[in-house]
Design a protein around this motif. Structure first.
Motif, PDB file in Angstrom:
ATOM      1  N   LEU A  45      -2.047  12.328 -14.027  1.00 20.17           N
ATOM      2  CA  LEU A  45      -3.215  12.118 -13.162  1.00 20.17           C
ATOM      3  C   LEU A  45      -3.816  10.722 -13.297  1.00 20.17           C
ATOM      4  CD1 LEU A  45      -5.111  15.533 -13.473  1.00 20.17           C
ATOM      5  CD2 LEU A  45      -3.429  14.829 -11.772  1.00 20.17           C
ATOM      6  N   VAL A  46      -3.909  10.240 -14.505  1.00 15.86           N
ATOM      7  CA  VAL A  46      -4.526   8.914 -14.708  1.00 15.86           C
ATOM      8  C   VAL A  46      -3.690   7.824 -14.042  1.00 15.86           C
ATOM      9  CG1 VAL A  46      -5.223   7.210 -16.423  1.00 15.86           C
ATOM     10  CG2 VAL A  46      -5.667   9.647 -16.830  1.00 15.86           C
ATOM     11  N   LYS A  47      -2.373   7.935 -14.196  1.00 16.41           N
ATOM     12  CA  LYS A  47      -1.486   6.964 -13.547  1.00 16.41           C
ATOM     13  C   LYS A  47      -1.620   7.049 -12.025  1.00 16.41           C
ATOM     14  CE  LYS A  47       3.348   5.470 -13.238  1.00 16.41           C
ATOM     15  NZ  LYS A  47       4.739   5.699 -13.702  1.00 16.41           N
ATOM     16  N   ALA A  48      -1.663   8.284 -11.499  1.00 15.08           N
ATOM     17  CA  ALA A  48      -1.813   8.468 -10.052  1.00 15.08           C
ATOM     18  C   ALA A  48      -3.134   7.886  -9.571  1.00 15.08           C
ATOM     19  CB  ALA A  48      -1.738   9.959  -9.704  1.00 15.08           C
ATOM     20  N   LEU A  49      -4.189   8.101 -10.351  1.00 16.24           N
ATOM     21  CA  LEU A  49      -5.505   7.554  -9.996  1.00 16.24           C
ATOM     22  C   LEU A  49      -5.456   6.034  -9.924  1.00 16.24           C
ATOM     23  CD1 LEU A  49      -8.523   7.919  -9.458  1.00 16.24           C
ATOM     24  CD2 LEU A  49      -8.876   7.979 -11.941  1.00 16.24           C
ATOM     25  N   ASP A  50      -4.811   5.414 -10.900  1.00 19.10           N
ATOM     26  CA  ASP A  50      -4.702   3.950 -10.917  1.00 19.10           C
ATOM     27  C   ASP A  50      -3.964   3.445  -9.676  1.00 19.10           C
ATOM     28  OD1 ASP A  50      -4.779   1.262 -12.188  1.00 19.10           O
ATOM     29  OD2 ASP A  50      -2.612   1.547 -12.257  1.00 19.10           O
ATOM     30  N   LEU A  51      -2.885   4.112  -9.312  1.00 14.07           N
ATOM     31  CA  LEU A  51      -2.083   3.683  -8.159  1.00 14.07           C
ATOM     32  C   LEU A  51      -2.827   3.892  -6.843  1.00 14.07           C
ATOM     33  CD1 LEU A  51       1.299   5.078  -9.460  1.00 14.07           C
ATOM     34  CD2 LEU A  51       0.822   2.655  -9.012  1.00 14.07           C
ATOM     35  N   ILE A  73       0.841  -1.207   0.000  1.00 14.73           N
ATOM     36  CA  ILE A  73       0.000   0.000   0.000  1.00 14.73           C
ATOM     37  C   ILE A  73       0.870   1.250   0.000  1.00 14.73           C
ATOM     38  CG2 ILE A  73      -1.592   1.392   1.397  1.00 14.73           C
ATOM     39  CD1 ILE A  73      -2.872  -1.308   2.289  1.00 14.73           C
ATOM     40  N   GLN A  74       1.879   1.240   0.880  1.00 16.57           N
ATOM     41  CA  GLN A  74       2.764   2.401   0.986  1.00 16.57           C
ATOM     42  C   GLN A  74       3.525   2.643  -0.327  1.00 16.57           C
ATOM     43  OE1 GLN A  74       2.611   4.518   3.466  1.00 16.57           O
ATOM     44  NE2 GLN A  74       4.050   5.837   2.364  1.00 16.57           N
ATOM     45  N   LYS A  75       3.928   1.567  -0.979  1.00 13.60           N
ATOM     46  CA  LYS A  75       4.638   1.707  -2.258  1.00 13.60           C
ATOM     47  C   LYS A  75       3.716   2.309  -3.316  1.00 13.60           C
ATOM     48  CE  LYS A  75       8.250  -1.818  -1.880  1.00 13.60           C
ATOM     49  NZ  LYS A  75       8.786  -3.090  -2.432  1.00 13.60           N
ATOM     50  N   TYR A  76       2.475   1.838  -3.359  1.00  7.11           N
ATOM     51  CA  TYR A  76       1.511   2.405  -4.312  1.00  7.11           C
ATOM     52  C   TYR A  76       1.302   3.902  -4.049  1.00  7.11           C
ATOM     53  CZ  TYR A  76      -0.020  -2.109  -6.269  1.00  7.11           C
ATOM     54  OH  TYR A  76      -0.089  -3.321  -6.926  1.00  7.11           O
ATOM     55  N   ILE A  77       1.188   4.242  -2.779  1.00 11.26           N
ATOM     56  CA  ILE A  77       0.955   5.645  -2.423  1.00 11.26           C
ATOM     57  C   ILE A  77       2.147   6.512  -2.832  1.00 11.26           C
ATOM     58  CG2 ILE A  77       0.715   7.240  -0.475  1.00 11.26           C
ATOM     59  CD1 ILE A  77      -0.958   5.042   0.920  1.00 11.26           C
ATOM     60  N   GLU A  78       3.351   6.044  -2.543  1.00 13.32           N
ATOM     61  CA  GLU A  78       4.553   6.804  -2.909  1.00 13.32           C
ATOM     62  C   GLU A  78       4.639   7.005  -4.418  1.00 13.32           C
ATOM     63  OE1 GLU A  78       7.787   4.656  -1.180  1.00 13.32           O
ATOM     64  OE2 GLU A  78       7.245   5.207   0.887  1.00 13.32           O
ATOM     65  N   ARG A  79       4.354   5.937  -5.170  1.00 18.13           N
ATOM     66  CA  ARG A  79       4.391   6.043  -6.634  1.00 18.13           C
ATOM     67  C   ARG A  79       3.282   6.953  -7.153  1.00 18.13           C
ATOM     68  NH1 ARG A  79       3.986   0.151  -8.756  1.00 18.13           N
ATOM     69  NH2 ARG A  79       3.944   1.257 -10.768  1.00 18.13           N
ATOM     70  N   ALA A  80       2.137   6.934  -6.463  1.00 22.05           N
ATOM     71  CA  ALA A  80       1.017   7.794  -6.870  1.00 22.05           C
ATOM     72  C   ALA A  80       1.377   9.269  -6.692  1.00 22.05           C
ATOM     73  CB  ALA A  80      -0.232   7.456  -6.053  1.00 22.05           C
ATOM     74  N   TYR A  81       1.997   9.605  -5.553  1.00 23.42           N
ATOM     75  CA  TYR A  81       2.386  11.006  -5.330  1.00 23.42           C
ATOM     76  C   TYR A  81       3.447  11.442  -6.335  1.00 23.42           C
ATOM     77  CZ  TYR A  81      -0.308  11.608  -1.048  1.00 23.42           C
ATOM     78  OH  TYR A  81      -1.330  11.728  -0.145  1.00 23.42           O
ATOM     79  N   LYS A  82       4.335  10.527  -6.701  1.00 28.58           N
ATOM     80  CA  LYS A  82       5.350  10.842  -7.721  1.00 28.58           C
ATOM     81  C   LYS A  82       4.660  11.116  -9.065  1.00 28.58           C
ATOM     82  CE  LYS A  82       9.531  11.157  -9.501  1.00 28.58           C
ATOM     83  NZ  LYS A  82       9.198  11.442 -10.889  1.00 28.58           N
ATOM     84  N   ALA A  83       3.658  10.319  -9.381  1.00 31.91           N
ATOM     85  CA  ALA A  83       2.906  10.538 -10.618  1.00 31.91           C
ATOM     86  C   ALA A  83       2.193  11.896 -10.592  1.00 31.91           C
ATOM     87  CB  ALA A  83       1.895   9.411 -10.824  1.00 31.91           C
ATOM     88  N   LEU A  84       1.665  12.273  -9.434  1.00 31.14           N
ATOM     89  CA  LEU A  84       1.033  13.588  -9.306  1.00 31.14           C
ATOM     90  C   LEU A  84       2.032  14.710  -9.548  1.00 31.14           C
ATOM     91  CD1 LEU A  84      -1.355  13.288  -6.203  1.00 31.14           C
ATOM     92  CD2 LEU A  84      -1.999  13.499  -8.616  1.00 31.14           C
ATOM     93  N   GLU A  85       3.237  14.557  -8.997  1.00 32.46           N
ATOM     94  CA  GLU A  85       4.285  15.557  -9.210  1.00 32.46           C
ATOM     95  C   GLU A  85       4.611  15.712 -10.692  1.00 32.46           C
ATOM     96  OE1 GLU A  85       7.722  14.547  -6.916  1.00 32.46           O
ATOM     97  OE2 GLU A  85       6.669  14.667  -4.995  1.00 32.46           O
ATOM     98  N   ASP A  86       4.517  14.615 -11.428  1.00 36.51           N
ATOM     99  CA  ASP A  86       4.808  14.620 -12.871  1.00 36.51           C
ATOM    100  C   ASP A  86       3.567  14.949 -13.698  1.00 36.51           C
ATOM    101  OD1 ASP A  86       7.396  13.904 -12.258  1.00 36.51           O
ATOM    102  OD2 ASP A  86       7.041  11.749 -12.531  1.00 36.51           O
ATOM    103  N   ASP A  87       2.466  15.318 -13.006  1.00 41.94           N
ATOM    104  CA  ASP A  87       1.203  15.678 -13.656  1.00 41.94           C
ATOM    105  C   ASP A  87       0.611  14.519 -14.469  1.00 41.94           C
ATOM    106  OD1 ASP A  87      -0.806  17.584 -13.944  1.00 41.94           O
ATOM    107  OD2 ASP A  87      -0.047  18.258 -15.880  1.00 41.94           O
TER     108      ASP A  87
END
Length: 308
Positions: A23-29, A7-21
């Protein structure tokens, strides 16, 4: 334990995706993290709601905000998120209720105060808007936009001393912001500090050459005492700004003052080409009566009517 790590890994990767704009990838994570947490983690659910709102899927965002509230009825971020959606949909009564709910739960919720004040202003509740902005400024005196917005309300209400105080603070926060400089020009002119007003408007133009109102207000200062200088300012604004009808309209008025009637007529026609609905206002302007009675103007108006 393994699931917690994943879960924590998904969250970390999601926030990284948000930083890179992304959004769809962040939503999936975040959605994967949400499933693994049995849809019970409010923070994850709020992030999913925010992304759906950013993607223009406000109804889905509402569903997730309401999921968060079913888990924690005192989740102020969910009330705020819902308020923003209703605010954007111009359902202001519901937006006000939800912003106030968020503030009730979290009395230092800066963004909720700001947007609540803005809704009050939109709804014509100036005094409530002032009270709300001032409450926000008591919590965060360095909020540029709160100082700017409440200053504009004070100025519109003729409370010029209070407007000056707030505009001065905004300029202190952002000394080179074109709008802060423009607002100081407005209030300096009201206080008859003409040279200071000219200085502020010129600085505003330097900081943002495409903000048409700076040219307009600066030109108006010169209208009767140095009409040709005013025309020069408006011409510069027309050159720098993209098709702004009121700059042509005002230059027409200036040309009329110095007897350049054909130039005045051409500018009125250009103003109407950009914004045809301006005709009623032009026909009611006594200053332009001589121009609107010219054949070139009448022919243009007749042709426009016939084309319709």
């Amino acid at each position: 334990m393994k699931e917690d790590v994943l879960i924590q890994k998904y969250i970390e990767r999601a926030y990284k995706a948000l930083e890179d704009d992304k959004l769809v990838k962040a939503l999936d994570l975040f959605s994967r993290a949400n499933e693994l947490s049995n849809e019970e983690d409010v923070d994850i659910i709020i992030e999913i709601a925010l992304i759906y709102d950013s993607l223009g899927k406000s109804e889905t965002a509402k569903e997730y905000y309401n999921k968060a509230l079913r888990i924690d009825e005192n989740e102020e971020r969910a009330y705020y998120g819902l308020a923003v959606i209703y605010d954007e949909d111009e359902l202001y009564d519901e937006a006000i209720r939800l912003y106030k709910k968020a503030i009730y739960i979290s009395p230092n919720y800066h963004k909720a105060y700001f947007f609540l004040a803005n809704v009050y202003d939109i709804c014509g509740e100036e005094e409530l808007a002032i009270i709300t902005y001032e409450k926000l400024l008591s919590l965060n005196p360095m909020d540029f936009w709160a100082n700017t917005n409440v200053g504009s309300i004070y100025e519109a209400l003729g409370k010029n001393d209070l407007a000056y105080k707030r505009f001065s603070k905004a300029l202190e926060i952002k000394p080179n912001n074109y709008l802060a400089l423009f607002n100081m020009g407005v209030i300096a002119f009201k206080f008859n500090m003409i040279n200071k007003a000219i200085g502020f408007y010129n600085r505003s133009i330097k900081m943002n050459p495409i903000y048409a109102y700076s040219y307009l207000n600066l030109a108006v200062i010169y209208k009767y005492k140095d009409t040709e200088k005013g025309i020069e300012v408006l011409t510069k604004g027309i050159e720098n700004c993209e098709e702004v009808h009121f700059l042509y309209y005002n230059r027409s008025c200036f040309y009329t003052l110095i007897g350049e009637n054909h130039k005045a007529c051409n500018d009125l026609i250009e103003a109407l080409n950009i914004y045809p609905d301006f005709l009623k206002y032009i026909l009611e302007d006594e200053e332009l009566e001589e121009i609107t009675n010219m054949n070139c103007f009448k022919e243009f108006v007749e042709n426009e009517i016939n084309d319709k």
